[in-house]
Enzyme design. Structure first.
Site, PDB file in Angstrom:
ATOM      1  N   GLU A   1       0.849  -1.239  -0.019  1.00  0.00           N
ATOM      2  CA  GLU A   1      -0.004  -0.077  -0.009  1.00  0.00           C
ATOM      3  C   GLU A   1       0.886   1.265  -0.006  1.00  0.00           C
ATOM      4  OE1 GLU A   1      -3.058   0.741  -0.412  1.00  0.00           O
ATOM      5  OE2 GLU A   1      -3.616  -1.601  -0.490  1.00  0.00           O
TER       6      GLU A   1
ATOM      7  N   ASP B   1      -8.929   5.588  -2.417  1.00  0.00           N
ATOM      8  CA  ASP B   1      -7.912   6.151  -3.163  1.00  0.00           C
ATOM      9  C   ASP B   1      -8.394   6.685  -4.309  1.00  0.00           C
ATOM     10  OD1 ASP B   1      -8.576   3.985  -4.677  1.00  0.00           O
ATOM     11  OD2 ASP B   1      -6.584   3.092  -4.611  1.00  0.00           O
TER      12      ASP B   1
ATOM     13  N   TYR C   1      -6.051   6.360   4.986  1.00  0.00           N
ATOM     14  CA  TYR C   1      -6.368   5.600   4.010  1.00  0.00           C
ATOM     15  C   TYR C   1      -5.568   4.284   4.363  1.00  0.00           C
ATOM     16  CZ  TYR C   1      -5.449   2.737  -0.312  1.00  0.00           C
ATOM     17  OH  TYR C   1      -5.211   1.889  -1.159  1.00  0.00           O
TER      18      TYR C   1
END
Length: 337
Positions: free
Chosen positions: A27, A128, A110
Protein backbone atom coordinates in the site's frame (compact mmCIF):
# COMPACT_ATOMS: atom_id res chain seq x y z
CA UNK A 1 -19.10 -6.71 -7.11
CA UNK A 2 -17.40 -9.00 -4.58
CA UNK A 3 -18.24 -12.01 -6.78
CA UNK A 4 -16.78 -10.17 -9.77
CA UNK A 5 -13.58 -9.60 -7.81
CA UNK A 6 -13.35 -13.29 -6.89
CA UNK A 7 -13.38 -14.17 -10.60
CA UNK A 8 -11.34 -11.33 -12.09
CA UNK A 9 -8.79 -10.20 -9.51
CA UNK A 10 -5.18 -9.91 -10.60
CA UNK A 11 -2.75 -12.41 -9.01
CA UNK A 12 -0.75 -9.91 -6.97
CA UNK A 13 2.00 -11.16 -4.63
CA UNK A 14 0.52 -9.69 -1.43
CA UNK A 15 -2.78 -11.47 -2.14
CA UNK A 16 -1.26 -14.91 -1.59
CA UNK A 17 -1.70 -14.85 2.18
CA UNK A 18 -2.72 -11.25 3.01
CA UNK A 19 0.10 -11.14 5.54
CA UNK A 20 -0.16 -7.68 7.21
CA UNK A 21 3.44 -6.62 6.67
CA UNK A 22 3.28 -7.41 2.94
CA UNK A 23 -0.04 -5.58 2.61
CA UNK A 24 1.42 -2.55 4.38
CA UNK A 25 4.50 -2.42 2.14
CA UNK A 26 2.36 -2.80 -0.99
CA UNK A 27 0.00 0.00 0.00
CA UNK A 28 2.84 2.42 0.72
CA UNK A 29 4.56 1.59 -2.57
CA UNK A 30 1.35 2.01 -4.55
CA UNK A 31 0.77 5.56 -3.35
CA UNK A 32 1.06 7.78 -6.46
CA UNK A 33 2.83 4.97 -8.32
CA UNK A 34 1.57 2.64 -11.06
CA UNK A 35 1.14 -1.08 -10.37
CA UNK A 36 3.51 -2.18 -13.15
CA UNK A 37 6.25 -0.01 -11.63
CA UNK A 38 5.67 -1.29 -8.10
CA UNK A 39 5.69 -5.04 -8.71
CA UNK A 40 9.45 -5.56 -9.31
CA UNK A 41 10.32 -3.18 -6.47
CA UNK A 42 7.98 -5.02 -4.12
CA UNK A 43 9.68 -8.34 -4.81
CA UNK A 44 13.19 -6.90 -4.36
CA UNK A 45 12.23 -4.98 -1.24
CA UNK A 46 10.70 -8.06 0.40
CA UNK A 47 13.75 -10.13 -0.53
CA UNK A 48 15.93 -7.54 1.22
CA UNK A 49 13.56 -6.95 4.18
CA UNK A 50 11.44 -10.12 4.46
CA UNK A 51 9.70 -9.18 7.69
CA UNK A 52 8.96 -6.24 9.94
CA UNK A 53 11.94 -6.70 12.33
CA UNK A 54 14.33 -6.76 9.36
CA UNK A 55 12.95 -3.44 8.11
CA UNK A 56 12.81 -1.87 11.56
CA UNK A 57 16.49 -2.62 12.19
CA UNK A 58 17.71 -1.47 8.77
CA UNK A 59 19.71 1.71 8.34
CA UNK A 60 18.36 4.68 6.44
CA UNK A 61 20.82 4.08 3.59
CA UNK A 62 19.86 0.40 3.31
CA UNK A 63 16.17 1.24 3.02
CA UNK A 64 16.72 4.12 0.61
CA UNK A 65 18.99 2.02 -1.59
CA UNK A 66 16.29 -0.64 -1.91
CA UNK A 67 13.76 2.10 -2.71
CA UNK A 68 15.99 3.95 -5.19
CA UNK A 69 14.17 4.71 -8.42
CA UNK A 70 10.66 4.30 -7.00
CA UNK A 71 10.30 8.00 -6.14
CA UNK A 72 8.54 9.87 -3.35
CA UNK A 73 11.36 8.82 -1.03
CA UNK A 74 9.75 10.11 2.14
CA UNK A 75 7.50 7.05 1.94
CA UNK A 76 10.47 4.73 2.48
CA UNK A 77 11.68 6.56 5.56
CA UNK A 78 8.20 6.69 7.06
CA UNK A 79 7.69 2.98 6.37
CA UNK A 80 10.94 2.11 8.15
CA UNK A 81 10.07 4.44 11.05
CA UNK A 82 6.61 2.88 11.25
CA UNK A 83 8.10 -0.61 11.38
CA UNK A 84 10.34 0.47 14.26
CA UNK A 85 7.27 1.96 15.97
CA UNK A 86 5.42 -1.37 15.72
CA UNK A 87 8.46 -3.23 17.00
CA UNK A 88 8.81 -0.98 20.03
CA UNK A 89 5.17 -0.26 20.89
CA UNK A 90 3.29 -3.35 19.70
CA UNK A 91 5.92 -6.07 20.26
CA UNK A 92 6.37 -6.41 16.52
CA UNK A 93 2.71 -7.31 15.86
CA UNK A 94 0.86 -5.05 13.42
CA UNK A 95 -2.50 -4.16 15.01
CA UNK A 96 -5.81 -4.71 13.23
CA UNK A 97 -7.66 -1.76 14.76
CA UNK A 98 -7.83 1.40 12.64
CA UNK A 99 -7.23 3.78 15.56
CA UNK A 100 -4.19 1.79 16.70
CA UNK A 101 -2.88 1.68 13.13
CA UNK A 102 -3.27 5.45 12.76
CA UNK A 103 -1.15 5.96 15.88
CA UNK A 104 1.81 4.39 14.05
CA UNK A 105 4.35 6.72 12.44
CA UNK A 106 3.57 7.28 8.77
CA UNK A 107 0.14 5.61 8.71
CA UNK A 108 -2.82 7.80 7.83
CA UNK A 109 -6.51 7.19 7.31
CA UNK A 110 -6.23 5.44 3.96
CA UNK A 111 -3.31 3.15 4.84
CA UNK A 112 -4.89 2.23 8.18
CA UNK A 113 -8.13 1.30 6.43
CA UNK A 114 -6.29 -0.69 3.80
CA UNK A 115 -4.31 -2.72 6.34
CA UNK A 116 -7.34 -3.29 8.58
CA UNK A 117 -9.66 -4.35 5.76
CA UNK A 118 -7.32 -6.16 3.37
CA UNK A 119 -5.00 -7.87 5.86
CA UNK A 120 -7.54 -8.49 8.65
CA UNK A 121 -10.93 -8.31 6.87
CA UNK A 122 -12.07 -5.61 9.32
CA UNK A 123 -14.90 -3.20 8.46
CA UNK A 124 -12.78 -0.20 7.55
CA UNK A 125 -13.37 2.04 4.50
CA UNK A 126 -10.71 3.11 2.05
CA UNK A 127 -10.74 5.76 -0.66
CA UNK A 128 -7.90 6.16 -3.13
CA UNK A 129 -8.05 7.64 -6.62
CA UNK A 130 -9.61 4.52 -8.13
CA UNK A 131 -12.24 4.15 -5.42
CA UNK A 132 -13.14 7.85 -5.55
CA UNK A 133 -13.65 7.64 -9.32
CA UNK A 134 -15.81 4.49 -9.11
CA UNK A 135 -18.02 5.82 -6.33
CA UNK A 136 -18.34 9.28 -7.85
CA UNK A 137 -19.63 7.70 -11.09
CA UNK A 138 -21.93 5.11 -9.50
CA UNK A 139 -23.58 7.70 -7.26
CA UNK A 140 -22.99 10.79 -9.46
CA UNK A 141 -21.23 12.68 -6.68
CA UNK A 142 -20.98 16.38 -7.43
CA UNK A 143 -20.77 19.65 -5.56
CA UNK A 144 -24.06 21.46 -6.27
CA UNK A 145 -23.01 24.66 -4.51
CA UNK A 146 -19.79 25.04 -6.49
CA UNK A 147 -21.62 24.21 -9.71
CA UNK A 148 -23.85 27.22 -9.07
CA UNK A 149 -20.79 29.39 -8.52
CA UNK A 150 -19.12 28.16 -11.71
CA UNK A 151 -16.17 26.61 -9.86
CA UNK A 152 -17.10 22.93 -9.83
CA UNK A 153 -13.63 21.80 -10.89
CA UNK A 154 -11.83 23.24 -7.89
CA UNK A 155 -14.33 23.74 -5.10
CA UNK A 156 -15.92 20.35 -5.75
CA UNK A 157 -12.91 18.32 -4.76
CA UNK A 158 -13.26 18.60 -0.96
CA UNK A 159 -16.94 17.63 -1.28
CA UNK A 160 -15.98 14.67 -3.44
CA UNK A 161 -13.50 13.63 -0.76
CA UNK A 162 -16.07 13.80 2.04
CA UNK A 163 -18.88 12.14 0.12
CA UNK A 164 -16.85 9.25 -1.27
CA UNK A 165 -15.48 8.48 2.20
CA UNK A 166 -19.05 8.52 3.53
CA UNK A 167 -20.19 6.18 0.75
CA UNK A 168 -17.22 3.84 1.28
CA UNK A 169 -18.03 3.71 4.99
CA UNK A 170 -21.67 2.83 4.36
CA UNK A 171 -20.79 0.14 1.82
CA UNK A 172 -18.17 -1.59 3.95
CA UNK A 173 -20.62 -1.81 6.86
CA UNK A 174 -22.93 -4.07 4.83
CA UNK A 175 -20.26 -5.96 2.87
CA UNK A 176 -20.05 -9.72 3.17
CA UNK A 177 -16.27 -9.35 3.13
CA UNK A 178 -14.67 -5.92 3.66
CA UNK A 179 -11.46 -7.32 2.17
CA UNK A 180 -13.23 -8.33 -1.04
CA UNK A 181 -15.36 -5.19 -1.28
CA UNK A 182 -12.52 -2.70 -0.89
CA UNK A 183 -10.27 -4.55 -3.29
CA UNK A 184 -13.10 -4.92 -5.80
CA UNK A 185 -13.61 -1.13 -5.80
CA UNK A 186 -9.89 -0.56 -6.39
CA UNK A 187 -9.72 -3.30 -9.03
CA UNK A 188 -12.78 -1.97 -10.82
CA UNK A 189 -11.17 1.46 -11.04
CA UNK A 190 -7.87 0.03 -12.26
CA UNK A 191 -9.25 -2.38 -14.88
CA UNK A 192 -12.67 -1.12 -16.04
CA UNK A 193 -13.73 2.26 -14.64
CA UNK A 194 -10.66 4.04 -15.95
CA UNK A 195 -10.28 7.83 -16.07
CA UNK A 196 -10.66 7.80 -19.87
CA UNK A 197 -12.62 5.40 -22.05
CA UNK A 198 -14.04 3.16 -19.29
CA UNK A 199 -15.33 -0.21 -20.52
CA UNK A 200 -18.86 0.17 -19.19
CA UNK A 201 -20.19 -2.75 -21.26
CA UNK A 202 -18.41 -5.27 -19.04
CA UNK A 203 -18.78 -3.40 -15.74
CA UNK A 204 -20.50 -5.51 -13.05
CA UNK A 205 -22.36 -2.46 -11.67
CA UNK A 206 -23.23 -0.77 -14.96
CA UNK A 207 -26.97 -1.11 -14.36
CA UNK A 208 -26.63 0.80 -11.08
CA UNK A 209 -24.24 3.51 -12.27
CA UNK A 210 -25.99 6.89 -12.36
CA UNK A 211 -23.23 8.47 -14.47
CA UNK A 212 -23.61 5.78 -17.17
CA UNK A 213 -27.41 5.78 -17.08
CA UNK A 214 -27.54 9.56 -17.51
CA UNK A 215 -24.77 9.65 -20.11
CA UNK A 216 -22.43 11.72 -17.95
CA UNK A 217 -19.46 9.42 -17.42
CA UNK A 218 -16.98 12.11 -18.41
CA UNK A 219 -18.40 14.53 -15.81
CA UNK A 220 -17.27 12.39 -12.87
CA UNK A 221 -15.21 12.88 -10.88
CA UNK A 222 -14.91 16.67 -11.27
CA UNK A 223 -11.52 17.61 -12.75
CA UNK A 224 -8.68 18.56 -10.47
CA UNK A 225 -7.05 21.95 -10.96
CA UNK A 226 -3.97 21.51 -13.10
CA UNK A 227 -0.63 22.23 -11.49
CA UNK A 228 1.75 24.50 -13.31
CA UNK A 229 4.68 22.60 -14.79
CA UNK A 230 8.24 23.81 -15.35
CA UNK A 231 10.37 22.87 -18.34
CA UNK A 232 14.06 22.54 -17.40
CA UNK A 233 17.23 21.68 -19.31
CA UNK A 234 19.97 20.51 -16.95
CA UNK A 235 23.53 19.44 -17.82
CA UNK A 236 24.97 16.50 -15.86
CA UNK A 237 28.69 15.86 -15.54
CA UNK A 238 30.21 12.41 -15.57
CA UNK A 239 33.58 12.72 -13.86
CA UNK A 240 35.60 9.49 -13.49
CA UNK A 241 38.87 8.68 -11.79
CA UNK A 242 41.50 6.19 -12.94
CA UNK A 243 39.66 3.36 -11.18
CA UNK A 244 36.46 4.11 -13.07
CA UNK A 245 34.66 5.50 -10.05
CA UNK A 246 32.17 8.30 -10.58
CA UNK A 247 32.05 11.59 -8.71
CA UNK A 248 28.76 12.07 -6.83
CA UNK A 249 27.33 14.23 -4.09
CA UNK A 250 24.94 13.38 -1.28
CA UNK A 251 22.12 15.93 -1.39
CA UNK A 252 20.37 17.59 1.50
CA UNK A 253 17.08 19.42 1.35
CA UNK A 254 13.37 18.81 0.91
CA UNK A 255 13.62 17.02 -2.44
CA UNK A 256 15.44 13.67 -2.63
CA UNK A 257 17.21 14.30 0.67
CA UNK A 258 20.24 12.09 1.47
CA UNK A 259 20.28 10.63 -2.06
CA UNK A 260 23.46 10.49 -4.16
CA UNK A 261 23.39 12.70 -7.27
CA UNK A 262 25.65 13.27 -10.23
CA UNK A 263 27.21 16.74 -10.42
CA UNK A 264 24.87 19.26 -12.07
CA UNK A 265 25.64 22.31 -14.11
CA UNK A 266 22.30 23.61 -12.81
CA UNK A 267 21.27 22.52 -9.33
CA UNK A 268 17.54 23.27 -9.54
CA UNK A 269 16.88 19.80 -8.16
CA UNK A 270 19.17 20.15 -5.17
CA UNK A 271 17.64 23.09 -3.32
CA UNK A 272 20.34 25.54 -4.35
CA UNK A 273 23.48 23.43 -3.81
CA UNK A 274 26.34 25.07 -5.74
CA UNK A 275 27.09 23.60 -9.17
CA UNK A 276 30.37 21.80 -9.77
CA UNK A 277 33.05 23.80 -11.58
CA UNK A 278 33.81 21.42 -14.43
CA UNK A 279 34.87 21.53 -18.05
CA UNK A 280 32.31 19.65 -20.15
CA UNK A 281 33.63 17.40 -22.89
CA UNK A 282 31.81 14.99 -25.18
CA UNK A 283 28.03 14.76 -24.96
CA UNK A 284 27.31 11.15 -23.94
CA UNK A 285 23.56 11.34 -24.42
CA UNK A 286 20.31 12.99 -23.39
CA UNK A 287 17.14 11.76 -21.72
CA UNK A 288 13.91 13.14 -20.35
CA UNK A 289 12.70 12.77 -16.79
CA UNK A 290 9.84 14.14 -14.67
CA UNK A 291 10.16 15.08 -11.00
CA UNK A 292 6.86 16.24 -9.46
CA UNK A 293 5.92 19.28 -11.63
CA UNK A 294 9.32 19.55 -13.31
CA UNK A 295 9.76 18.21 -16.84
CA UNK A 296 13.48 17.93 -17.37
CA UNK A 297 15.76 17.23 -20.28
CA UNK A 298 19.11 16.01 -18.91
CA UNK A 299 22.27 16.27 -20.99
CA UNK A 300 25.07 13.97 -19.82
CA UNK A 301 28.60 15.21 -20.55
CA UNK A 302 31.96 13.62 -19.96
CA UNK A 303 33.74 16.19 -17.81
CA UNK A 304 36.93 17.09 -15.98
CA UNK A 305 36.97 18.80 -12.61
CA UNK A 306 38.25 22.30 -12.17
CA UNK A 307 39.18 23.19 -8.62
CA UNK A 308 37.90 21.64 -5.40
CA UNK A 309 35.40 18.82 -5.06
CA UNK A 310 34.50 19.39 -1.43
CA UNK A 311 31.32 17.55 -0.51
CA UNK A 312 31.66 15.03 -3.33
CA UNK A 313 32.61 11.35 -3.11
CA UNK A 314 34.01 8.78 -5.53
CA UNK A 315 31.42 6.04 -6.04
CA UNK A 316 31.92 2.57 -7.55
CA UNK A 317 29.02 2.26 -10.00
CA UNK A 318 29.12 -1.52 -9.66
CA UNK A 319 27.84 -1.00 -6.11
CA UNK A 320 25.04 1.42 -6.92
CA UNK A 321 22.49 -1.11 -5.63
CA UNK A 322 23.89 -0.41 -2.15
CA UNK A 323 23.65 3.36 -2.47
CA UNK A 324 20.48 5.48 -2.31
CA UNK A 325 20.04 7.36 -5.57
CA UNK A 326 17.15 8.79 -7.62
CA UNK A 327 15.97 7.16 -10.83
CA UNK A 328 17.39 9.89 -13.09
CA UNK A 329 20.89 8.85 -11.95
CA UNK A 330 20.13 5.30 -13.00
CA UNK A 331 19.00 6.54 -16.41
CA UNK A 332 22.18 8.55 -16.79
CA UNK A 333 24.47 5.69 -15.87
CA UNK A 334 22.70 3.40 -18.37
CA UNK A 335 24.01 5.67 -21.12
CA UNK A 336 27.57 4.57 -20.33
CA UNK A 337 27.01 0.94 -19.37
Amino acid sequence: MERWFARHQRPLPWRDTYEPYRVWVSEVMLQQTRMEVVLPYFERFLARFPDLPALARATDDEVMAAWSGLGYYRRARMLRDGAFDVLSRFDGVIPSDVDALMSITGIGRYTAGAIASIAFDRRAPIVDGNVARVLSRIFAVEDRQSCLSGQAGQAGLPVLHRQTWALATALVEVARSPRALNQSLMELGALICKPRNPTCLICPVADSCVARITGRIDDFPPPKPKKETRELRIPLYLVRDRRGRVLMRRASGTLMDAMYHLPHGDTSLLDGAPPLAATPGALLGTFRHTVTTRKIEFLLYEAEVQGRTKGFEWIDIEKMHEIPHPSYVRKALKLIQ
